[in-house]
Motif scaffolding. Structure first.
Motif, PDB file in Angstrom:
ATOM      1  N   ILE A  69      11.042   9.008 -22.924  1.00 12.67           N
ATOM      2  CA  ILE A  69      11.527   7.952 -23.807  1.00 12.67           C
ATOM      3  C   ILE A  69      10.520   7.504 -24.857  1.00 12.67           C
ATOM      4  CG2 ILE A  69      13.000   7.023 -21.968  1.00 12.67           C
ATOM      5  CD1 ILE A  69      11.022   4.591 -21.982  1.00 12.67           C
ATOM      6  N   PHE A  70       9.437   8.289 -25.083  1.00 11.52           N
ATOM      7  CA  PHE A  70       8.406   7.772 -25.962  1.00 11.52           C
ATOM      8  C   PHE A  70       8.932   7.433 -27.342  1.00 11.52           C
ATOM      9  CE2 PHE A  70       7.894  12.452 -26.129  1.00 11.52           C
ATOM     10  CZ  PHE A  70       8.078  12.680 -27.471  1.00 11.52           C
ATOM     11  N   VAL A  71       9.879   8.189 -27.848  1.00 14.92           N
ATOM     12  CA  VAL A  71      10.369   7.937 -29.202  1.00 14.92           C
ATOM     13  C   VAL A  71      11.224   6.679 -29.255  1.00 14.92           C
ATOM     14  CG1 VAL A  71      12.544   9.214 -29.115  1.00 14.92           C
ATOM     15  CG2 VAL A  71      11.224   9.157 -31.239  1.00 14.92           C
ATOM     16  N   ARG A  72      11.606   6.143 -28.107  1.00 12.53           N
ATOM     17  CA  ARG A  72      12.437   4.948 -28.070  1.00 12.53           C
ATOM     18  C   ARG A  72      11.594   3.682 -27.947  1.00 12.53           C
ATOM     19  NH1 ARG A  72      16.601   6.251 -23.432  1.00 12.53           N
ATOM     20  NH2 ARG A  72      17.896   4.704 -24.450  1.00 12.53           N
ATOM     21  N   GLN A  73      10.296   3.801 -28.160  1.00 10.17           N
ATOM     22  CA  GLN A  73       9.411   2.639 -28.067  1.00 10.17           C
ATOM     23  C   GLN A  73       8.852   2.270 -29.437  1.00 10.17           C
ATOM     24  OE1 GLN A  73       6.742   4.082 -25.078  1.00 10.17           O
ATOM     25  NE2 GLN A  73       8.210   3.791 -23.417  1.00 10.17           N
ATOM     26  N   ALA A  74       9.716   2.374 -30.443  1.00  6.80           N
ATOM     27  CA  ALA A  74       9.285   2.115 -31.816  1.00  6.80           C
ATOM     28  C   ALA A  74       8.875   0.667 -32.026  1.00  6.80           C
ATOM     29  CB  ALA A  74      10.400   2.495 -32.788  1.00  6.80           C
ATOM     30  N   HIS A  75       9.354  -0.247 -31.188  1.00  8.25           N
ATOM     31  CA  HIS A  75       9.034  -1.663 -31.359  1.00  8.25           C
ATOM     32  C   HIS A  75       7.550  -1.960 -31.182  1.00  8.25           C
ATOM     33  CE1 HIS A  75      10.000  -0.829 -27.185  1.00  8.25           C
ATOM     34  NE2 HIS A  75       9.310  -1.880 -26.801  1.00  8.25           N
ATOM     35  N   ILE A  76       6.817  -1.097 -30.448  1.00  7.54           N
ATOM     36  CA  ILE A  76       5.390  -1.340 -30.271  1.00  7.54           C
ATOM     37  C   ILE A  76       4.545  -0.566 -31.280  1.00  7.54           C
ATOM     38  CG2 ILE A  76       5.717  -1.816 -27.823  1.00  7.54           C
ATOM     39  CD1 ILE A  76       4.372   0.901 -27.263  1.00  7.54           C
ATOM     40  N   LEU A 263       3.437  -6.257 -21.166  1.00 11.42           N
ATOM     41  CA  LEU A 263       3.633  -6.924 -22.447  1.00 11.42           C
ATOM     42  C   LEU A 263       2.673  -6.391 -23.507  1.00 11.42           C
ATOM     43  CD1 LEU A 263       4.276 -10.699 -21.641  1.00 11.42           C
ATOM     44  CD2 LEU A 263       5.924  -8.845 -22.033  1.00 11.42           C
ATOM     45  N   HIS A 264       3.206  -6.195 -24.708  1.00 17.52           N
ATOM     46  CA  HIS A 264       2.430  -5.750 -25.866  1.00 17.52           C
ATOM     47  C   HIS A 264       2.594  -6.744 -26.993  1.00 17.52           C
ATOM     48  CE1 HIS A 264       1.602  -1.402 -24.713  1.00 17.52           C
ATOM     49  NE2 HIS A 264       2.335  -1.856 -23.700  1.00 17.52           N
ATOM     50  N   GLN A 265       1.646  -6.713 -27.920  1.00 17.64           N
ATOM     51  CA  GLN A 265       1.727  -7.539 -29.118  1.00 17.64           C
ATOM     52  C   GLN A 265       2.584  -6.841 -30.169  1.00 17.64           C
ATOM     53  OE1 GLN A 265       0.475 -10.701 -29.514  1.00 17.64           O
ATOM     54  NE2 GLN A 265       0.058 -10.478 -27.319  1.00 17.64           N
ATOM     55  N   PRO A 266       3.198  -7.588 -31.067  1.00 13.20           N
ATOM     56  CA  PRO A 266       3.957  -6.974 -32.164  1.00 13.20           C
ATOM     57  C   PRO A 266       3.065  -6.042 -32.981  1.00 13.20           C
ATOM     58  CG  PRO A 266       4.450  -9.311 -32.022  1.00 13.20           C
ATOM     59  CD  PRO A 266       3.287  -9.072 -31.088  1.00 13.20           C
ATOM     60  N   PRO A 267       3.631  -4.995 -33.578  1.00 11.93           N
ATOM     61  CA  PRO A 267       2.843  -3.974 -34.283  1.00 11.93           C
ATOM     62  C   PRO A 267       2.482  -4.361 -35.706  1.00 11.93           C
ATOM     63  CG  PRO A 267       5.146  -3.376 -34.309  1.00 11.93           C
ATOM     64  CD  PRO A 267       5.048  -4.639 -33.502  1.00 11.93           C
TER      65      PRO A 267
END
Length: 268
Positions: A69-76, A263-267
């Motif tokens: 699913i790596f390509v589906r993590q565009a939000h980070i 949790l990640h910070q916005p890109p």
């Protein structure tokens, strides 16, 4: 808001009731198209947009090319994707459905090329497990001709393994009429079932609930069909892949008092 499907309702309480009874809602119109146009421009400027996104996410997460699913993590990774996925109008509607504390855990810009077969009928298993909400944003018109999303209302409440049903010869996942017959046969209390095409014009968005039976039709036109998909869940849910790995999330509204996810910070 422009009425496109039966799921377009203006009253918040009725929206929520309809969504949980039928498993879908919309389509609604974005009041501000700036972030959408920025994303479209970003995609059109470079044919390698998706490949660059893949490389960046792999590097950020330390995963290999076979990760599912790596390509589906565009939000980070992509500020353009994140900006559109967090449009206030979308988050207001998500808050009405999920509550005030919201995590964004999947996002992807999808291009379906002319002649693309589409996608067989399926359920989003992990989204069902976390009781999440899936949002589709039309970056171009989405209709029956170019392969819009097609849903079968009320099926989000069923606990069937559709792939196993197909293996046993009970249905054909690429045949919508076969899926209707299966739903009618196993759940006569909701028969006759129907297929609702979530047709949208550019700049509109719609919602589906985890577990809903849905598929995508063939793009029978000579143009690309562009869309953004994003998924959201409450902070009280823990989201993991089938292999047990955590799914990168961003808190997009409210507070995360549970601390169950990565949790990640916005890109930016």
């Amino acid at each position: 808001m422009t009425a496109i499907t039966k799921g377009n309702i203006t009253d918040r309480d009725r929206q929520k009731k309809f969504f949980f009874e039928n498993g879908y809602l919309g389509a609604f119109s974005l009041p501000n198209l700036t972030s959408m146009e920025e994303l479209i421009t970003g995609i059109e400027k470079s044919e390698s947009f998706k490949s660059r996104l893949v490389r960046g996410v792999k590097k950020r997460l330390g995963i290999n090319a076979k990760h599912p699913i790596f390509v589906r993590q565009a939000h980070i990774r992509s500020a353009l994707v994140y900006k559109l996925a967090t449009e206030p109008a979308i988050l207001d509607d998500i808050e009405n459905l999920l509550g005030s504390d919201i995590l964004l855990w999947i996002s992807e810009a999808i291009c379906r090329k002319p002649g693309t077969r589409g996608q067989s009928c399926h359920v989003d298993i992990i989204n069902a497990q976390v009781q999440g909400v899936h949002v589709s944003v039309a970056l171009t018109d989405m209709n029956l001709q170019n392969g819009c999303l097609q849903v079968i209302p009320k099926t989000h409440t069923y606990t069937l393994d559709l792939e196993e049903c197909a293996r046993q010869g009970m249905c054909d996942l690429f045949d919508p009429q076969s899926m209707l017959a299966l739903a009618d046969r196993l759940h006569p209390e909701n028969a006759p079932h129907e297929i609702v095409p979530l047709e949208m014009t550019k700049g509109q968005y719609s919602f589906t609930k985890g577990g809903l039976w849905h598929g995508v039709g063939k793009n029978a036109t000579d143009r690309d069909r562009l869309g953004l998909v994003a998924r959201y869940m409450g902070t009280d849910r823990e989201c993991r892949e089938a292999d047990g790995s955590q799914v990168p999330c961003i808190l997009v509204r409210g507070e995360d008092l549970h601390q169950l996810n990565d949790l990640h910070q916005p890109p930016f």
